[in-house]
Design a protein around this motif. Structure first.
Motif, mmCIF file in Angstrom:
data_model
loop_
_atom_site.group_PDB
_atom_site.id
_atom_site.type_symbol
_atom_site.label_atom_id
_atom_site.label_comp_id
_atom_site.label_asym_id
_atom_site.label_seq_id
_atom_site.Cartn_x
_atom_site.Cartn_y
_atom_site.Cartn_z
ATOM 1 N N GLY A 151 1.059 -1.183 -0.070
ATOM 2 C CA GLY A 151 -0.335 -0.067 -0.370
ATOM 3 C C GLY A 151 0.787 1.273 0.044
ATOM 4 O O GLY A 151 2.125 1.239 0.604
ATOM 5 N N ILE A 152 0.266 2.149 -0.329
ATOM 6 C CA ILE A 152 0.722 3.444 -0.411
ATOM 7 C C ILE A 152 0.181 4.494 0.361
ATOM 8 O O ILE A 152 -1.576 4.725 -0.006
ATOM 9 C CB ILE A 152 1.452 4.203 -2.074
ATOM 10 N N GLY B 226 10.951 8.189 -5.969
ATOM 11 C CA GLY B 226 10.956 7.145 -5.172
ATOM 12 C C GLY B 226 9.412 6.036 -4.831
ATOM 13 O O GLY B 226 10.187 4.635 -4.855
ATOM 14 N N GLY C 25 10.459 2.522 -6.433
ATOM 15 C CA GLY C 25 10.535 2.041 -4.750
ATOM 16 C C GLY C 25 9.875 0.737 -4.703
ATOM 17 O O GLY C 25 10.054 -0.130 -4.302
ATOM 18 N N PHE D 129 -3.181 -1.740 -2.216
ATOM 19 C CA PHE D 129 -4.230 -0.393 -1.696
ATOM 20 C C PHE D 129 -3.516 0.396 -1.684
ATOM 21 O O PHE D 129 -2.630 0.936 -1.290
ATOM 22 C CB PHE D 129 -4.853 -1.256 -0.110
ATOM 23 N N ALA E 135 -3.542 3.655 1.715
ATOM 24 C CA ALA E 135 -3.335 3.737 3.120
ATOM 25 C C ALA E 135 -3.914 4.778 3.750
ATOM 26 O O ALA E 135 -3.019 5.338 4.394
ATOM 27 C CB ALA E 135 -1.959 2.878 3.091
ATOM 28 N N ASP F 284 -3.128 -5.492 7.897
ATOM 29 C CA ASP F 284 -2.706 -4.946 6.284
ATOM 30 C C ASP F 284 -2.466 -6.320 5.394
ATOM 31 O O ASP F 284 -3.032 -6.610 4.897
ATOM 32 C CB ASP F 284 -2.179 -3.559 5.949
ATOM 33 N N VAL G 179 5.899 -8.575 -0.181
ATOM 34 C CA VAL G 179 5.314 -7.365 0.319
ATOM 35 C C VAL G 179 6.523 -6.405 -0.744
ATOM 36 O O VAL G 179 7.160 -6.287 -0.094
ATOM 37 C CB VAL G 179 5.345 -7.064 1.452
ATOM 38 N N GLY H 192 9.587 -0.329 -0.714
ATOM 39 C CA GLY H 192 11.031 0.578 -0.710
ATOM 40 C C GLY H 192 11.991 0.280 1.150
ATOM 41 O O GLY H 192 11.829 -0.316 1.295
ATOM 42 N N ASN I 103 8.908 -1.831 9.310
ATOM 43 C CA ASN I 103 7.688 -2.207 9.391
ATOM 44 C C ASN I 103 7.580 -3.604 9.412
ATOM 45 O O ASN I 103 7.061 -4.174 9.792
ATOM 46 C CB ASN I 103 7.199 -1.417 8.673
ATOM 47 N N VAL J 219 15.480 5.878 -3.254
ATOM 48 C CA VAL J 219 15.963 6.500 -4.864
ATOM 49 C C VAL J 219 15.891 7.783 -3.449
ATOM 50 O O VAL J 219 15.259 8.775 -2.824
ATOM 51 C CB VAL J 219 14.472 6.877 -4.653
ATOM 52 N N LYS K 238 17.070 10.702 1.465
ATOM 53 C CA LYS K 238 16.128 10.442 0.442
ATOM 54 C C LYS K 238 15.490 10.583 -0.222
ATOM 55 O O LYS K 238 14.685 11.833 0.028
ATOM 56 C CB LYS K 238 15.427 8.670 1.706
HETATM 57 P P1 TYM Z 1 5.040 5.032 1.635
HETATM 58 O O1 TYM Z 1 3.185 6.009 1.261
HETATM 59 O O2 TYM Z 1 5.187 6.573 2.550
HETATM 60 O O3 TYM Z 1 5.507 5.122 0.931
HETATM 61 C C1 TYM Z 1 4.942 4.163 0.181
HETATM 62 C C2 TYM Z 1 5.643 3.706 -1.371
HETATM 63 O O4 TYM Z 1 6.756 3.851 -2.061
HETATM 64 C C3 TYM Z 1 8.283 3.180 -0.987
HETATM 65 N N1 TYM Z 1 9.457 4.652 -1.021
HETATM 66 C C4 TYM Z 1 10.010 4.307 -1.566
HETATM 67 N N2 TYM Z 1 10.937 3.260 -1.709
HETATM 68 C C5 TYM Z 1 12.651 3.751 -2.461
HETATM 69 N N3 TYM Z 1 13.128 5.317 -2.259
HETATM 70 C C6 TYM Z 1 12.134 6.069 -1.934
HETATM 71 N N4 TYM Z 1 12.558 7.749 -1.649
HETATM 72 C C7 TYM Z 1 10.892 5.906 -1.403
HETATM 73 N N5 TYM Z 1 9.782 6.943 -0.620
HETATM 74 C C8 TYM Z 1 8.950 6.067 -0.874
HETATM 75 C C9 TYM Z 1 8.047 3.430 0.380
HETATM 76 O O5 TYM Z 1 9.122 2.233 0.946
HETATM 77 C C10 TYM Z 1 6.514 1.776 0.335
HETATM 78 O O6 TYM Z 1 6.974 0.689 -0.455
HETATM 79 N N6 TYM Z 1 3.899 2.312 5.534
HETATM 80 C C11 TYM Z 1 3.908 2.315 3.967
HETATM 81 C C12 TYM Z 1 2.186 2.057 3.965
HETATM 82 C C13 TYM Z 1 2.122 0.910 4.277
HETATM 83 C C14 TYM Z 1 2.188 -0.291 4.093
HETATM 84 C C15 TYM Z 1 1.417 -1.207 4.160
HETATM 85 C C16 TYM Z 1 2.883 -0.862 2.371
HETATM 86 C C17 TYM Z 1 1.343 0.230 5.255
HETATM 87 N N7 TYM Z 1 0.530 -0.546 4.711
HETATM 88 C C18 TYM Z 1 1.073 -2.921 4.016
HETATM 89 C C19 TYM Z 1 3.407 -2.175 2.116
HETATM 90 C C20 TYM Z 1 2.210 -2.807 2.914
HETATM 91 C C21 TYM Z 1 3.953 3.492 3.713
HETATM 92 O O7 TYM Z 1 4.314 4.585 4.051
HETATM 93 O O8 TYM Z 1 4.630 3.939 2.448
#
Ligand code: TYM
Length: 328
Positions: free
Chosen positions: A7-8, A17, A21, A38, A40, A133, A142, A145, A151, A186, A194
């Motif tokens: 999720g995002i 990113g 990611g 999904f 989030a 989730d 899963v 990134g 987590n 990224v 980041k």
């Molecule tokens: P979120 O919303 O911060 O980021 C969404 C996804 O993007 C990846 N990401 C990156 N990957 C590489 N480099 C970067 N600079 C970068 N910035 C963001 C994040 O690693 C992520 O995969 N907690 C999660 C949301 C979530 C979730 C879940 C994810 C809620 N429940 C269940 C997986 C499974 C989050 O805050 O992602």
């Protein structure tokens, strides 16, 4: 078929990113796995966004998921808050999550530092909601990134703990998935570690050519290589990471060669990166516009995704309730 969940948070537009990611892996995985992707929206509440922003960002992410190529015929796309079963599992997982371990999470400590006036219980229990989730669909992979590693460790811990406490094997221990050999981070182009919304250094999929050019041209560099074949400092490595992500292998090799023989001109390098990001973004941006204007279609996709996600969630929850002792 193995199950994939990710999720995002809907906190604005998707940036590079998010794409490299996570989303890029979604695109590959939807062809091979039983996927749940999904939005989030509950997770976004830890920072008290305005209601109108949540609605808008949720629609935006949905349109952007589709524009990137996530296919609702192949993957289940849904909005987290449409699947209330997740909350019940969140509650059960919280009953076996200890204050000490939650307080020790670096993401919690960072957030608490950033918003000292709002260190809420939702922030503290962010990892149990994330575990819920994933475990609600018994996900095994899963795509996330590097920033989500802790987590994911917590998710595995909660799965293991539930299985041990109730002497069951209901939950698998899910693994992070990355297309690259290891999880991807990224970088930002501002010299910070980041690319991220709270870092304020994002290049968005929605950015047009001129916006991208301005952002990339401002990237932090150094005074240039002083000896042939020297190691690249962090800020230069960051630029090469972008070349690696969006440019051809030949372009990467060309600038690498220029670095190695000390003839590199950062202006040329940046121009190339900006051009290649713009070319990468252009078709996605067009599709985002199309999907964003078709709110009927977005609603239909979200509804049908929620139905499918609920079906899977209900199955897990029924078993969990029996295991816990709610047998009526
Ligand atoms: P979120 O919303 O911060 O980021 C969404 C996804 O993007 C990846 N990401 C990156 N990957 C590489 N480099 C970067 N600079 C970068 N910035 C963001 C994040 O690693 C992520 O995969 N907690 C999660 C949301 C979530 C979730 C879940 C994810 C809620 N429940 C269940 C997986 C499974 C989050 O805050 O992602």
């Amino acid at each position: 078929m193995e199950t994939v969940v990710s999720g995002i948070r809907p906190t604005g537009n998707l940036h590079l990113g998010n794409y490299f990611g996570a989303v890029k892996s979604f695109l590959q995985m939807q062809n091979e796995y039983n996927c749940y992707f999904f939005i989030a929206d509950w997770h976004s509440l830890t920072t008290r966004p305005k209601p109108e922003n949540i609605i808008k960002s949720t629609q935006t992410i949905l349109a952007e998921y589709l524009a990137c190529g996530i296919d609702p015929e192949k993957a289940t796309i849904y909005i987290q808050s449409d699947v209330k079963e997740v909350l019940e599992l969140y509650l059960y997982l919280n009953m076996n999550a200890y204050l000490g371990e939650m307080e020790r999470c670096t993401t919690f400590k960072e957030k608490a530092r950033k918003q000292p006036d709002n260190v809420n219980a939702g922030l503290l229990t962010y990892p149990t909601l994330m575990a819920a989730d994933i475990l609600i669909h018994r996900g095994v992979k899963v795509p996330v990134g590097k920033d989500q590693e802790q987590n994911m460790e917590m998710t595995r811990k909660f799965a293991r703990r539930f299985n041990t406490v109730y002497e069951t094997e209901i939950f698998p221990e899910p693994a992070s998935f990355s297309l690259a050999a290891k999880a991807l981070k990224v970088p930002g182009l501002d010299g910070s570690g980041k690319m991220g919304k709270s870092e304020g250094n994002c290049i968005y999929l929605m950015d047009d050519t001129e916006t991208i050019r301005k952002k990339v041209m401002k990237a932090v560099t150094d005074s240039g290589p002083i000896a042939p074949n020297s190691e690249k400092p962090e800020v230069i490595k960051n630029l090469f990471t972008f070349l690696d992500l969006v440019s051809t292998k030949d372009t990467y090799a060309y600038f690498n060669e220029k670095w190695n023989d000390c003839s590199i001109r950062y202006g040329d390098l940046k121009k190339q990166i900006a051009l290649d990001i713009a070319a990468f973004n252009a078709p996605i941006r067009e599709r985002i516009k199309e999907y964003s204007s078709n709110t009927d279609l977005l609603d239909k996709i979200a509804k049908s995704g929620a139905d499918k996600a609920r079906e899977s969630a209900t199955k897990t929850l029924k078993e969990v309730r029996e295991i816990i002792g709610f047998r009526f």
